[in-house]
Scaffold this active site. Structure first.
Site, PDB file in Angstrom:
ATOM      1  N   PRO A 102      33.726  41.338  36.437  1.00 40.34           N
ATOM      2  CA  PRO A 102      33.561  42.607  37.166  1.00 40.34           C
ATOM      3  C   PRO A 102      34.748  43.548  37.025  1.00 40.34           C
ATOM      4  O   PRO A 102      34.579  44.778  37.098  1.00 40.34           O
ATOM      5  CB  PRO A 102      33.368  42.159  38.623  1.00 40.34           C
ATOM      6  CG  PRO A 102      33.954  40.804  38.694  1.00 40.34           C
ATOM      7  CD  PRO A 102      33.747  40.176  37.352  1.00 40.34           C
TER       8      PRO A 102
ATOM      9  N   TYR B 163      36.368  44.274  34.390  1.00 34.53           N
ATOM     10  CA  TYR B 163      36.193  45.087  33.182  1.00 34.53           C
ATOM     11  C   TYR B 163      34.957  45.984  33.259  1.00 34.53           C
ATOM     12  O   TYR B 163      34.857  46.976  32.538  1.00 34.53           O
ATOM     13  CB  TYR B 163      36.129  44.180  31.948  1.00 34.53           C
ATOM     14  CG  TYR B 163      37.485  43.620  31.588  1.00 34.53           C
ATOM     15  CD1 TYR B 163      38.356  44.325  30.767  1.00 34.53           C
ATOM     16  CD2 TYR B 163      37.909  42.404  32.104  1.00 34.53           C
ATOM     17  CE1 TYR B 163      39.622  43.825  30.455  1.00 34.53           C
ATOM     18  CE2 TYR B 163      39.171  41.894  31.800  1.00 34.53           C
ATOM     19  CZ  TYR B 163      40.014  42.610  30.981  1.00 34.53           C
ATOM     20  OH  TYR B 163      41.266  42.116  30.687  1.00 34.53           O
TER      21      TYR B 163
ATOM     22  N   GLU C 162      36.799  37.319  34.647  1.00 33.87           N
ATOM     23  CA  GLU C 162      37.322  38.664  34.901  1.00 33.87           C
ATOM     24  C   GLU C 162      36.218  39.703  34.690  1.00 33.87           C
ATOM     25  O   GLU C 162      36.485  40.898  34.612  1.00 33.87           O
ATOM     26  CB  GLU C 162      38.486  38.950  33.945  1.00 33.87           C
ATOM     27  CG  GLU C 162      39.557  37.901  33.955  1.00 33.87           C
ATOM     28  CD  GLU C 162      40.863  38.411  34.528  1.00 33.87           C
ATOM     29  OE1 GLU C 162      41.119  39.607  34.408  1.00 33.87           O
ATOM     30  OE2 GLU C 162      41.603  37.610  35.108  1.00 33.87           O
TER      31      GLU C 162
ATOM     32  N   ASP D 208      39.574  35.702  30.269  1.00 36.28           N
ATOM     33  CA  ASP D 208      39.878  37.127  30.349  1.00 36.28           C
ATOM     34  C   ASP D 208      38.857  37.937  29.554  1.00 36.28           C
ATOM     35  O   ASP D 208      38.007  37.378  28.856  1.00 36.28           O
ATOM     36  CB  ASP D 208      41.299  37.378  29.838  1.00 36.28           C
ATOM     37  CG  ASP D 208      42.001  38.465  30.630  1.00 36.28           C
ATOM     38  OD1 ASP D 208      41.312  39.364  31.155  1.00 36.28           O
ATOM     39  OD2 ASP D 208      43.247  38.420  30.741  1.00 36.28           O
TER      40      ASP D 208
ATOM     41  N   ASP E  98      46.285  43.063  38.784  1.00 34.79           N
ATOM     42  CA  ASP E  98      47.154  41.898  38.882  1.00 34.79           C
ATOM     43  C   ASP E  98      47.947  41.902  40.186  1.00 34.79           C
ATOM     44  O   ASP E  98      48.394  42.946  40.657  1.00 34.79           O
ATOM     45  CB  ASP E  98      48.172  41.892  37.727  1.00 34.79           C
ATOM     46  CG  ASP E  98      47.529  41.634  36.384  1.00 34.79           C
ATOM     47  OD1 ASP E  98      46.344  41.238  36.357  1.00 34.79           O
ATOM     48  OD2 ASP E  98      48.201  41.827  35.360  1.00 34.79           O
TER      49      ASP E  98
END
Length: 306
Positions: free
Chosen positions: A82, A84, A80, A47, A108
């Site tokens: 892209p 952010y 994860e 993450d 999600d």
């Protein structure tokens, strides 16, 4: 876990803390990678919370990728990155694919049809920038959610839970195969229904999803409540999905010309058509100028192989 014929996934974070406030991997990338490998981990979901800056975010994703490779164990690296970046800048998917095996682009997933619809809408809207980068070794991940507090993946396929009707479950399986999405089950395997098990283990659908050509599918037209998607497959074949967005009423027919497919080449001069979902059956041989009429249930999808 391995003794059950399953794979073992684990969750960590590029920053000091995970999104739920547990310890992250910042500045301990090699130690964590070696630890995961020693535990027999097969997949790391990494993450991007609490990374501090976009520079540190990128550095962390690169460093963990190199650290995982150094372990010598084959560990799928699920990023994860892209997700952010997108609020601030356009992701560099060429670089992301260099380091990650799959990457999350959107919010999600939840066990609801509205969640599935939003993912499909986002993917169609951004397909010009994301479809071309997908291929062997690196894939667009439509969605992935995790509940770190109980260490459960709620990822990808919500088939076999409680929020989708049967037609909606068929739609998710068909469309995830069209999108070349990594397939992760997220249901209680102790209580899975025979119908959900049949769908999740459907070999024809999985063969489309894992086709060796490795090209991601895309939407080619949208007409009122219907969407028409195609995915190039090996052997000059195509997977075709007709999705009905109507949520009320009964089945409706959608008719399209086979010249729509593959820039007019998919069925030139003739082709065989087989329905894969919701039930498998052969439709026979059609000429290049033929039209197909497909009956689709509300929120359902018919998946064909041409």
């Amino acid at each position: 876990v391995h003794s059950k014929g399953l794979k073992l996934g684990i969750y960590s974070d590029v920053g000091n803390k995970t999104c739920a406030g547990f310890p992250g991997s910042y500045n301990h990338y090699e130690l964590d990678a070696q630890t995961f490998a020693s535990w027999g981990v097969d997949l790391l979901k990494f993450d991007g919370c609490n990374s501090g800056s976009l520079e540190l975010l990128a550095e962390g994703y690169r460093r963990m990728s190199l650290a995982l490779n150094k372990t010598g164990r084959s560990i799928v690296y699920s990023c994860e990155w892209p997700f952010y970046l997108r609020p601030v800048q356009q992701p560099n998917y060429t670089e992301i694919k260099q380091y990650c095996n799959n990457w999350r682009n959107f919010f999600d997933v939840y066990d609801s049809w509205s969640s599935i619809k939003s993912i499909l809408d986002w993917t169609a809207l951004h397909q010009d920038s994301i479809v071309k980068i997908a291929g062997p070794g690196g894939w667009n991940d439509p969605d992935m959610a995790t509940l770190p507090s109980i260490f459960v993946f709620l990822s990808q396929l919500v088939i076999g839970n409680f929020g989708l009707s049967w037609d909606q479950a068929v739609s998710q399986m068909a469309m995830w195969a069209i999108m070349a999405a990594p397939l992760f089950m997220s249901n209680d395997l102790r209580h899975i229904s025979p119908e959900a098990k049949w769908l999740l283990q459907n070999k024809e659908v999985i063969a489309i999803n894992q086709d060796l050509l490795g090209k991601q599918g895309y939407q080619i037209t949208k007409d009122k409540n219907f969407e028409l998607w195609e995915r190039p497959l090996s052997g000059r074949a195509y997977a075709v999905a007709v999705l009905n967005h109507q949520e009320i009423g009964g089945p409706q027919n959608f008719t399209f010309s086979l010249t729509f497919l593959g820039n007019g080449l998919a069925c030139n001069p003739a082709c065989s058509v087989r329905q894969v979902l919701p039930v498998s059956r052969d439709w026979g041989v059609y000429s290049w100028v033929s039209s197909l009429s497909v009956e689709v249930n509300p929120t359902g999808t018919v998946l064909l192989k041409v």
